[in-house]
Design a protein around this motif. Structure first.
Motif, PDB file in Angstrom:
ATOM      1  N   LEU A 130       0.808  -1.098  -0.112  1.00  0.00           N
ATOM      2  CA  LEU A 130      -0.170  -0.325   0.117  1.00  0.00           C
ATOM      3  C   LEU A 130       0.628   1.358  -0.037  1.00  0.00           C
ATOM      4  O   LEU A 130       0.484   2.166  -0.693  1.00  0.00           O
ATOM      5  N   SER A 131       1.806   1.338   0.662  1.00  0.00           N
ATOM      6  CA  SER A 131       2.714   2.438   0.770  1.00  0.00           C
ATOM      7  C   SER A 131       3.620   2.777  -0.583  1.00  0.00           C
ATOM      8  O   SER A 131       3.226   3.839  -0.857  1.00  0.00           O
ATOM      9  N   PRO A 132       4.084   1.732  -1.229  1.00  0.00           N
ATOM     10  CA  PRO A 132       4.382   1.999  -2.490  1.00  0.00           C
ATOM     11  C   PRO A 132       3.429   2.463  -3.538  1.00  0.00           C
ATOM     12  O   PRO A 132       3.881   3.399  -4.328  1.00  0.00           O
ATOM     13  N   LEU A 133       2.185   1.929  -3.628  1.00  0.00           N
ATOM     14  CA  LEU A 133       1.114   2.248  -4.325  1.00  0.00           C
ATOM     15  C   LEU A 133       0.835   3.894  -4.134  1.00  0.00           C
ATOM     16  O   LEU A 133       0.542   4.630  -5.018  1.00  0.00           O
ATOM     17  N   LEU A 134       0.563   4.296  -3.006  1.00  0.00           N
ATOM     18  CA  LEU A 134       0.172   5.487  -2.562  1.00  0.00           C
ATOM     19  C   LEU A 134       1.037   6.654  -2.919  1.00  0.00           C
ATOM     20  O   LEU A 134       0.885   7.462  -3.447  1.00  0.00           O
ATOM     21  N   THR A 135       2.330   6.189  -2.499  1.00  0.00           N
ATOM     22  CA  THR A 135       3.644   7.178  -2.847  1.00  0.00           C
ATOM     23  C   THR A 135       3.800   7.405  -4.262  1.00  0.00           C
ATOM     24  O   THR A 135       3.924   8.668  -4.770  1.00  0.00           O
ATOM     25  N   ILE A 136       3.773   6.444  -5.011  1.00  0.00           N
ATOM     26  CA  ILE A 136       3.941   6.452  -6.612  1.00  0.00           C
ATOM     27  C   ILE A 136       2.914   7.366  -7.101  1.00  0.00           C
ATOM     28  O   ILE A 136       3.200   8.291  -7.970  1.00  0.00           O
ATOM     29  N   THR A 137       1.571   6.746  -6.795  1.00  0.00           N
ATOM     30  CA  THR A 137       0.417   7.533  -7.184  1.00  0.00           C
ATOM     31  C   THR A 137       0.293   9.054  -7.153  1.00  0.00           C
ATOM     32  O   THR A 137       0.060   9.867  -7.606  1.00  0.00           O
ATOM     33  N   GLY A 138       0.766   9.303  -5.700  1.00  0.00           N
ATOM     34  CA  GLY A 138       0.596  10.598  -5.315  1.00  0.00           C
ATOM     35  C   GLY A 138       1.733  11.332  -6.013  1.00  0.00           C
ATOM     36  O   GLY A 138       1.373  12.865  -6.362  1.00  0.00           O
ATOM     37  N   TRP A 139       2.816  10.908  -6.155  1.00  0.00           N
ATOM     38  CA  TRP A 139       3.788  11.831  -7.084  1.00  0.00           C
ATOM     39  C   TRP A 139       3.333  12.061  -8.351  1.00  0.00           C
ATOM     40  O   TRP A 139       3.407  13.006  -9.082  1.00  0.00           O
ATOM     41  N   LEU A 140       2.839  10.976  -9.027  1.00  0.00           N
ATOM     42  CA  LEU A 140       2.223  11.051 -10.355  1.00  0.00           C
ATOM     43  C   LEU A 140       1.162  12.123 -10.657  1.00  0.00           C
ATOM     44  O   LEU A 140       1.077  12.943 -11.451  1.00  0.00           O
ATOM     45  N   VAL A 141       0.407  12.282  -9.623  1.00  0.00           N
ATOM     46  CA  VAL A 141      -0.722  12.969  -9.682  1.00  0.00           C
ATOM     47  C   VAL A 141      -0.549  14.299  -9.179  1.00  0.00           C
ATOM     48  O   VAL A 141      -0.888  15.392  -9.809  1.00  0.00           O
ATOM     49  N   PHE A 142       0.378  14.482  -7.918  1.00  0.00           N
ATOM     50  CA  PHE A 142       0.219  15.835  -7.306  1.00  0.00           C
ATOM     51  C   PHE A 142       1.491  16.274  -7.373  1.00  0.00           C
ATOM     52  O   PHE A 142       1.913  17.394  -6.766  1.00  0.00           O
ATOM     53  N   GLY A 143       2.801  15.355  -7.542  1.00  0.00           N
ATOM     54  CA  GLY A 143       4.151  16.096  -7.653  1.00  0.00           C
ATOM     55  C   GLY A 143       4.525  16.117  -6.068  1.00  0.00           C
ATOM     56  O   GLY A 143       4.505  15.344  -5.587  1.00  0.00           O
ATOM     57  N   PRO A 144       5.451  17.211  -5.849  1.00  0.00           N
ATOM     58  CA  PRO A 144       5.515  18.409  -6.643  1.00  0.00           C
ATOM     59  C   PRO A 144       6.332  18.348  -7.965  1.00  0.00           C
ATOM     60  O   PRO A 144       7.105  17.539  -7.879  1.00  0.00           O
ATOM     61  N   ARG A 145       6.321  18.981  -8.936  1.00  0.00           N
ATOM     62  CA  ARG A 145       6.620  18.997 -10.159  1.00  0.00           C
ATOM     63  C   ARG A 145       8.133  19.867 -10.258  1.00  0.00           C
ATOM     64  O   ARG A 145       8.293  20.805  -9.612  1.00  0.00           O
ATOM     65  N   GLY A 146       8.760  19.438 -11.274  1.00  0.00           N
ATOM     66  CA  GLY A 146       9.885  20.234 -11.722  1.00  0.00           C
ATOM     67  C   GLY A 146      11.312  20.330 -10.633  1.00  0.00           C
ATOM     68  O   GLY A 146      11.951  21.440 -10.646  1.00  0.00           O
ATOM     69  N   GLY A 147      11.165  19.376  -9.917  1.00  0.00           N
ATOM     70  CA  GLY A 147      12.395  19.535  -8.909  1.00  0.00           C
ATOM     71  C   GLY A 147      13.267  18.482  -8.932  1.00  0.00           C
ATOM     72  O   GLY A 147      14.288  18.346  -8.086  1.00  0.00           O
ATOM     73  N   ILE A 148      13.380  17.731  -9.967  1.00  0.00           N
ATOM     74  CA  ILE A 148      14.464  16.673 -10.260  1.00  0.00           C
ATOM     75  C   ILE A 148      15.330  17.127 -11.186  1.00  0.00           C
ATOM     76  O   ILE A 148      15.001  17.068 -12.290  1.00  0.00           O
ATOM     77  N   ASP A 149      16.569  17.122 -10.890  1.00  0.00           N
ATOM     78  CA  ASP A 149      17.547  17.657 -11.736  1.00  0.00           C
ATOM     79  C   ASP A 149      19.003  16.581 -11.010  1.00  0.00           C
ATOM     80  O   ASP A 149      18.675  15.758 -10.460  1.00  0.00           O
ATOM     81  N   TYR A 150      20.085  16.741 -11.960  1.00  0.00           N
ATOM     82  CA  TYR A 150      21.153  15.615 -11.584  1.00  0.00           C
ATOM     83  C   TYR A 150      21.737  15.955 -10.345  1.00  0.00           C
ATOM     84  O   TYR A 150      22.231  14.516  -9.701  1.00  0.00           O
ATOM     85  N   GLN A 151      21.709  16.970  -9.831  1.00  0.00           N
ATOM     86  CA  GLN A 151      22.267  17.284  -8.375  1.00  0.00           C
ATOM     87  C   GLN A 151      21.231  16.508  -7.512  1.00  0.00           C
ATOM     88  O   GLN A 151      21.783  15.763  -6.432  1.00  0.00           O
ATOM     89  N   VAL A 152      20.226  16.698  -7.535  1.00  0.00           N
ATOM     90  CA  VAL A 152      18.967  15.876  -6.862  1.00  0.00           C
ATOM     91  C   VAL A 152      19.209  14.469  -6.874  1.00  0.00           C
ATOM     92  O   VAL A 152      19.219  13.802  -5.776  1.00  0.00           O
ATOM     93  N   ILE A 153      19.198  13.977  -8.105  1.00  0.00           N
ATOM     94  CA  ILE A 153      19.329  12.593  -8.191  1.00  0.00           C
ATOM     95  C   ILE A 153      20.781  12.021  -7.406  1.00  0.00           C
ATOM     96  O   ILE A 153      20.642  10.955  -6.812  1.00  0.00           O
ATOM     97  N   GLY A 154      21.887  12.833  -7.675  1.00  0.00           N
ATOM     98  CA  GLY A 154      23.192  12.324  -6.791  1.00  0.00           C
ATOM     99  C   GLY A 154      23.119  12.320  -5.527  1.00  0.00           C
ATOM    100  O   GLY A 154      23.448  11.486  -4.910  1.00  0.00           O
ATOM    101  N   LEU A 155      22.312  13.369  -5.144  1.00  0.00           N
ATOM    102  CA  LEU A 155      22.083  13.128  -3.511  1.00  0.00           C
ATOM    103  C   LEU A 155      21.137  12.152  -3.120  1.00  0.00           C
ATOM    104  O   LEU A 155      21.482  11.738  -1.986  1.00  0.00           O
ATOM    105  N   ALA A 156      20.155  11.989  -3.670  1.00  0.00           N
ATOM    106  CA  ALA A 156      19.348  11.032  -3.461  1.00  0.00           C
ATOM    107  C   ALA A 156      19.823   9.570  -3.548  1.00  0.00           C
ATOM    108  O   ALA A 156      19.526   8.721  -2.578  1.00  0.00           O
ATOM    109  N   ALA A 157      20.637   9.504  -4.556  1.00  0.00           N
ATOM    110  CA  ALA A 157      21.420   8.221  -4.427  1.00  0.00           C
ATOM    111  C   ALA A 157      22.215   7.705  -3.426  1.00  0.00           C
ATOM    112  O   ALA A 157      22.798   6.659  -3.006  1.00  0.00           O
TER     113      ALA A 157
END
Length: 222
Positions: free
Chosen positions: A128-155
């Motif tokens: 349930l947590s993966p479904l809610l999280t992924i669906t929430g991101w697809l529908v509500f975002g927030p948008r426009g916040g993923i760049d290569y710096q963010v990807i590197g830090l998240a990794a």
């Protein structure tokens, strides 16, 4: 027209806050249930209640869910948050819980037969947590916040978890998942498995960036 756009925006904002709040509550319920179930066990690798409960938090699933819970709670309070720290942890939680769902349902789900509270916690945290999280991101975002710096830090999240797990393992003679169990597989196989997981994380991150950019373009005003 402006009034209609404003009302639509407010409706989406309210829906986003509700969805993020629901996700945080579901994860919290799963975590509490898991801790209670673990504390009541009478057998296992760790012989004390404190040891068993502390070990719960060594699992990638649990850490991913904690990140999801905190970020979703913050977004429920303010859906438009756009700080760098939030964007990094939002992506880390999103990808971490996506990897959790994929790996669990393709590799780990048949290893144990669970009942009662353990089955409830398993469903809330792995499905349930993966479904809610992924669906929430697809529908509500927030948008426009993923760049290569963010990807590197998240990794850094899965990398640090893997390092911690492999360093801790020999001291406590415990590995949270079979695919990182050096005792059974040896370091060569485990490192290969870690590379596979890291590659999955990276592919998901790049896919999330591409999809995020597409969604930004589609929702941008003309």
């Amino acid at each position: 027209m402006d009034q209609a756009v404003y009302l639509l925006g407010m409706t989406m904002r309210t829906a986003a806050r509700g969805w993020f709040g629901l996700t945080a509550v579901v994860v919290l319920a799963g975590l509490v249930t898991q801790v209670v179930v673990t504390s009541q066990l009478t057998e296992g690798h760790f012989t004390t209640v404190a040891g068993r409960v502390a070990n719960v938090f060594s699992f990638f699933t649990i850490q991913s869910n904690i990140i999801v819970m905190v970020t979703c709670a913050l977004l429920a309070l303010a859906p438009d948050r756009q700080s760098t720290a939030l964007r990094v942890f939002r992506l880390a939680g999103l990808l971490g819980i996506a990897v959790t769902g994929v790996v669990f349902h393709t590799v780990l789900s048949g290893l144990h037969e669970l009942h009662g509270g353990a089955a409830v916690a398993d469903f809330l945290l792995h499905t349930l947590s993966p479904l809610l999280t992924i669906t929430g991101w697809l529908v509500f975002g927030p948008r426009g916040g993923i760049d290569y710096q963010v990807i590197g830090l998240a990794a850094l999240f899965p990398i640090l978890w893997l390092v911690f797990t492999l360093v801790r393992g020999p001291f406590v003679d415990f590995y949270p998942y079979p695919f990182v169990d050096v005792r059974q597989l040896g370091y060569v196989v485990v490192i290969f498995n870690c590379v596979i997981v890291a590659a999955l994380f990276l592919v998901l991150a790049l896919g999330a960036r591409a999809l995020d950019r597409t969604l930004v373009r589609r929702t941008a005003p003309a």
